[in-house]
Design an enzyme around this catalytic site. Structure first.
Site, mmCIF file in Angstrom:
data_model
loop_
_atom_site.group_PDB
_atom_site.id
_atom_site.type_symbol
_atom_site.label_atom_id
_atom_site.label_comp_id
_atom_site.label_asym_id
_atom_site.label_seq_id
_atom_site.Cartn_x
_atom_site.Cartn_y
_atom_site.Cartn_z
ATOM 1 N N THR A 155 0.858 -1.109 0.021
ATOM 2 C CA THR A 155 0.196 -0.068 0.083
ATOM 3 C C THR A 155 0.839 1.153 -0.067
ATOM 4 O OG1 THR A 155 -1.634 1.101 1.288
ATOM 5 C CG2 THR A 155 -0.094 -0.159 2.458
ATOM 6 N N SER A 190 -1.802 3.024 10.646
ATOM 7 C CA SER A 190 -2.798 2.333 11.203
ATOM 8 C C SER A 190 -2.173 0.883 11.392
ATOM 9 C CB SER A 190 -3.969 2.289 10.520
ATOM 10 O OG SER A 190 -3.652 1.251 9.288
ATOM 11 N N TYR A 192 -3.202 -1.730 10.306
ATOM 12 C CA TYR A 192 -3.453 -2.334 9.088
ATOM 13 C C TYR A 192 -2.261 -1.917 8.249
ATOM 14 C CZ TYR A 192 -3.961 -2.169 4.048
ATOM 15 O OH TYR A 192 -3.773 -2.368 2.821
ATOM 16 N N HIS A 193 -2.069 -0.623 7.984
ATOM 17 C CA HIS A 193 -1.021 -0.269 7.232
ATOM 18 C C HIS A 193 0.545 -0.570 7.640
ATOM 19 C CE1 HIS A 193 -4.078 2.715 5.810
ATOM 20 N NE2 HIS A 193 -3.452 2.531 4.543
ATOM 21 N N LYS A 196 1.544 -4.103 6.436
ATOM 22 C CA LYS A 196 1.989 -4.009 5.002
ATOM 23 C C LYS A 196 3.513 -3.913 5.152
ATOM 24 C CE LYS A 196 -1.554 -4.639 2.549
ATOM 25 N NZ LYS A 196 -1.901 -5.845 1.573
HETATM 26 P P1 NAD Z 1 -11.109 -7.573 0.070
HETATM 27 O O1 NAD Z 1 -11.166 -7.598 1.356
HETATM 28 O O2 NAD Z 1 -12.318 -7.167 -0.849
HETATM 29 O O3 NAD Z 1 -10.411 -8.777 -0.431
HETATM 30 C C1 NAD Z 1 -9.400 -9.821 0.292
HETATM 31 C C2 NAD Z 1 -9.569 -11.127 -0.033
HETATM 32 O O4 NAD Z 1 -8.701 -12.086 0.987
HETATM 33 C C3 NAD Z 1 -11.039 -11.380 0.661
HETATM 34 O O5 NAD Z 1 -11.878 -12.153 -0.105
HETATM 35 C C4 NAD Z 1 -10.479 -12.267 1.957
HETATM 36 O O6 NAD Z 1 -11.672 -13.309 2.154
HETATM 37 C C5 NAD Z 1 -9.496 -12.965 1.549
HETATM 38 N N1 NAD Z 1 -8.581 -13.169 2.560
HETATM 39 C C6 NAD Z 1 -8.084 -12.471 3.732
HETATM 40 N N2 NAD Z 1 -7.310 -13.050 4.756
HETATM 41 C C7 NAD Z 1 -7.128 -14.443 4.173
HETATM 42 C C8 NAD Z 1 -6.479 -15.603 4.626
HETATM 43 N N3 NAD Z 1 -5.884 -15.486 5.752
HETATM 44 N N4 NAD Z 1 -6.412 -16.690 3.704
HETATM 45 C C9 NAD Z 1 -7.315 -16.561 2.590
HETATM 46 N N5 NAD Z 1 -7.882 -15.412 2.164
HETATM 47 C C10 NAD Z 1 -8.009 -14.512 2.852
HETATM 48 O O7 NAD Z 1 -9.850 -6.636 -0.110
HETATM 49 P P2 NAD Z 1 -9.374 -5.775 -1.608
HETATM 50 O O8 NAD Z 1 -9.920 -4.568 -1.591
HETATM 51 O O9 NAD Z 1 -9.878 -6.562 -2.575
HETATM 52 O O10 NAD Z 1 -7.845 -5.337 -1.228
HETATM 53 C C11 NAD Z 1 -7.108 -6.475 -1.803
HETATM 54 C C12 NAD Z 1 -5.599 -6.312 -1.429
HETATM 55 O O11 NAD Z 1 -5.355 -5.047 -2.063
HETATM 56 C C13 NAD Z 1 -5.436 -6.060 -0.219
HETATM 57 O O12 NAD Z 1 -4.089 -6.793 0.252
HETATM 58 C C14 NAD Z 1 -5.403 -4.719 0.206
HETATM 59 O O13 NAD Z 1 -4.529 -4.380 1.260
HETATM 60 C C15 NAD Z 1 -4.820 -3.971 -0.885
HETATM 61 N N6 NAD Z 1 -5.044 -2.888 -1.476
HETATM 62 C C16 NAD Z 1 -6.622 -2.522 -1.597
HETATM 63 C C17 NAD Z 1 -6.972 -1.136 -1.947
HETATM 64 C C18 NAD Z 1 -8.273 -0.699 -1.861
HETATM 65 O O14 NAD Z 1 -8.574 0.348 -2.350
HETATM 66 N N7 NAD Z 1 -9.418 -1.501 -2.119
HETATM 67 C C19 NAD Z 1 -5.627 -0.254 -2.142
HETATM 68 C C20 NAD Z 1 -4.422 -0.580 -1.647
HETATM 69 C C21 NAD Z 1 -4.153 -1.916 -1.589
HETATM 70 N N1 USQ Z 2 -11.576 9.849 4.314
HETATM 71 C C1 USQ Z 2 -12.575 11.010 4.444
HETATM 72 N N2 USQ Z 2 -13.813 10.705 4.385
HETATM 73 C C2 USQ Z 2 -14.317 9.419 4.058
HETATM 74 C C3 USQ Z 2 -13.471 8.308 3.935
HETATM 75 C C4 USQ Z 2 -11.948 8.615 4.087
HETATM 76 O O1 USQ Z 2 -12.358 12.058 4.668
HETATM 77 O O2 USQ Z 2 -15.537 9.135 4.271
HETATM 78 C C5 USQ Z 2 -10.081 10.253 4.197
HETATM 79 C C6 USQ Z 2 -9.267 9.241 5.209
HETATM 80 O O3 USQ Z 2 -9.306 10.108 6.477
HETATM 81 C C7 USQ Z 2 -7.964 9.318 4.485
HETATM 82 C C8 USQ Z 2 -8.341 9.060 3.065
HETATM 83 O O4 USQ Z 2 -9.659 9.748 3.017
HETATM 84 O O5 USQ Z 2 -7.149 10.262 4.679
HETATM 85 C C9 USQ Z 2 -8.170 7.667 2.504
HETATM 86 O O6 USQ Z 2 -9.076 7.007 3.208
HETATM 87 P P1 USQ Z 2 -9.633 5.478 2.689
HETATM 88 O O7 USQ Z 2 -10.595 4.921 3.708
HETATM 89 O O8 USQ Z 2 -10.201 5.769 1.516
HETATM 90 O O9 USQ Z 2 -8.404 4.686 2.418
HETATM 91 P P2 USQ Z 2 -7.491 3.903 3.350
HETATM 92 O O10 USQ Z 2 -8.010 3.979 4.638
HETATM 93 O O11 USQ Z 2 -6.015 4.768 3.300
HETATM 94 O O12 USQ Z 2 -7.320 2.484 2.907
HETATM 95 C C10 USQ Z 2 -7.439 1.879 1.438
HETATM 96 C C11 USQ Z 2 -7.890 0.581 1.572
HETATM 97 C C12 USQ Z 2 -6.298 0.183 2.013
HETATM 98 C C13 USQ Z 2 -5.462 0.442 0.959
HETATM 99 C C14 USQ Z 2 -5.372 2.090 0.916
HETATM 100 C C15 USQ Z 2 -4.204 2.684 0.160
HETATM 101 O O13 USQ Z 2 -8.813 0.049 2.349
HETATM 102 O O14 USQ Z 2 -6.588 -1.586 1.841
HETATM 103 O O15 USQ Z 2 -4.135 0.066 1.573
HETATM 104 O O16 USQ Z 2 -6.520 2.400 0.716
HETATM 105 S S1 USQ Z 2 -3.582 4.013 0.524
HETATM 106 O O17 USQ Z 2 -4.631 4.849 1.269
HETATM 107 O O18 USQ Z 2 -2.620 4.533 -0.243
HETATM 108 O O19 USQ Z 2 -2.580 3.442 1.658
#
Ligand code: NAD
Ligand code: USQ
Length: 404
Positions: A155, A190, A192-193, A196
């Site tokens: 991320t 966070s 979560y972050h 990564k």
């Molecule tokens: P998502 O939650 O929709 O999909 C993740 C999938 O992984 C789910 O289907 C879940 O069931 C599966 N999973 C989780 N833990 C598991 C485990 N231990 N074993 C097997 N399966 C497991 O998430 P997404 O939005 O598709 O994101 C996918 C990836 O991309 C993540 O690693 C996320 O961090 C990254 N990412 C997402 C975004 C975004 O905006 N959605 C942005 C940047 C990075």
């Molecule tokens: N935000 C608002 N209002 C909202 C939702 C979010 O102001 O209703 C703000 C948040 O405070 C943050 C920004 O928008 O500053 C982005 O928040 P987000 O919820 O869209 O994204 P984030 O929490 O960073 O996480 C998402 C995905 C995560 C991925 C990440 C990429 O859920 O899996 O890793 O985006 S990044 O942001 O580049 O780290």
């Protein structure tokens, strides 16, 4: 760069971990369509989070079994399914030995920052699930398929918001007269972050120690829902999260505009991030798979196409909404997170472009179609799920049931 034509892809087997999720499902179909042999590995825990938190995708989503069956009936292409948890090494080993992947694309993590900040048990779950899952994948590659290329979803949030330009993975520093190229400093905000960041370190180490080949895709925030493949049949429809825990900024704003809820800008709204269309997520992963890292190489790509602040997004959605006759208001919500609300942000993102990425930029036409999509499903929206409920400062050891 090698082009990912059907012929060169035919013999290639790609395992997609997390292939039932938002990015993973779109990518599994895209690679299958391009001629790759695809297997999905997923424990369906994302669907369980919905049940536990009382939230739901805006769009109705079929079971993974029906999705895969429908894909076969529409295209004639098979996708293998392995349902299980990658933290269970025996399960993962069996999947590896049976499928023998040439590449593993790893999306399978708990990916919500707010989810990881609900309470202690969710923070621990997130880091255990993500860090141990990735470690298991690294051991499986070492043990069963040394040549296999790991494409790992990281991320942009690993870097935080430093007051200097963000490079792609590495920065060259001169210190006391000596120069070295080092991993770019990580300042995640966070649990979560941070998971990564821990993953990136573990992967970098195993590339060096065992000669693993890996690409870390530091992805920005993804928006959109439709891809060529998910559009082929309604049963192939992707999930669309809009709630305060799993919904991401632009997708949430489109749903909020569609139902007449004011756009929820947290704090001052100057928070700037990299964003990309889900159609570019699938393209970027395809490019990484088609052009693998070398043995022992830990390659890092910043995977986004444009930078926006939250205020920029609110303005864009307001303008696009007006054209569709929507009266879009914005409110400033006290920021539930701890993050800079006004800051410098300039992140490099050239490596995927050099490999051939042709970005879908956020034009008004896309916002129109995303808003129309949200309007189409607006009766499915539960307004109670919109406001944020998770506070970075109030997290504690007491287990919380997040509900209205
Ligand atoms: P998502 O939650 O929709 O999909 C993740 C999938 O992984 C789910 O289907 C879940 O069931 C599966 N999973 C989780 N833990 C598991 C485990 N231990 N074993 C097997 N399966 C497991 O998430 P997404 O939005 O598709 O994101 C996918 C990836 O991309 C993540 O690693 C996320 O961090 C990254 N990412 C997402 C975004 C975004 O905006 N959605 C942005 C940047 C990075
Ligand atoms: N935000 C608002 N209002 C909202 C939702 C979010 O102001 O209703 C703000 C948040 O405070 C943050 C920004 O928008 O500053 C982005 O928040 P987000 O919820 O869209 O994204 P984030 O929490 O960073 O996480 C998402 C995905 C995560 C991925 C990440 C990429 O859920 O899996 O890793 O985006 S990044 O942001 O580049 O780290």
């Amino acid at each position: 760069p090698q082009s990912s034509s059907e012929s060169s892809a035919k013999s290639k087997k790609v395992m997609i971990i997390g292939g039932d999720g938002y990015c993973g499902w779109a990518t599994a179909l895209h690679l299958s369509n391009k001629g790759y042999e695809v297997a999905i590995v997923d424990n369906l825990v994302r669907r369980l989070f919905d049940h536990q938190l009382g939230i739901d995708s805006l769009t109705p989503i079929s079971s993974i079994q029906n999705r895969v069956r429908r894909w076969k009936s529409v295209t004639g292409k098979s996708i293998q399914l392995f349902i299980g948890d990658i933290c269970d090494f025996e399960f993962l080993s069996e999947a590896f030995k049976s499928f023998e992947p040439d590449s593993v694309v790893h999306f399978g993590e708990q990916r919500s920052a707010p989810y990881s900040m609900i309470d202690r048990s969710r923070a621990v779950y997130t880091q255990h699930n993500n860090v141990i899952g990735t470690l298991n994948v690294l051991f499986a590659i070492k043990e069963f398929s040394q040549e296999c290329h790991l494409v790992k979803l990281g991320t942009m949030g690993e870097y935080g918001t430093p007051n200097i330009d963000i490079e792609e993975g590495y920065i060259t520093i001169t210190h006391n007269g000596r120069t070295d190229t080092l991993p770019y400093p990580k300042q995640a905000s966070s649990f979560y972050h941070l998971s990564k960041v821990h993953d990136s370190h573990n992967i970098a180490f195993t590339c060096k120690a065992w000669g693993i080949r890996a690409t870390d895709l530091n992805q920005g925030v993804v928006y959109g829902v439709r891809t060529d493949e998910t559009d082929m049949h309604e049963e192939l429809c992707n999930r669309f999260d809009y709630d305060g825990v799993f919904g991401t900024a632009l997708n949430r704003f489109c749903v909020q505009a569609a139902v007449g809820h004011p756009l929820t800008v947290y704090g001052k709204g100057g928070q700037t991030r990299g964003y990309l269309d889900i159609r570019d997520t699938v393209q970027c992963v395809e490019l990484a798979v088609a052009n693998p890292a070398k043995p022992g190489e830990f390659r890092v790509f910043n995977q986004f196409t444009e930078q926006f602040s939250v205020n920029d997004l609110a303005r864009l959605v307001t303008t696009a909404g007006k054209k569709l006759g929507l009266d879009v208001q914005t409110i400033s919500v006290p920021n539930p997170r701890v993050e800079a609300e006004e800051h410098y942000y300039n992140a490099k993102h050239t490596k995927l472009i050099e490999l051939g990425l042709r970005p879908h930029l956020l034009s008004e036409s896309l916002l129109d179609s995303l808003l129309n999509f949200a309007i189409k499903f607006k009766d499915q929206v539960d307004p109670a799920q919109i406001m944020p409920t998770v506070s970075w400062k109030k997290i504690g050891v007491k287990t919380r049931t997040v509900s209205v």
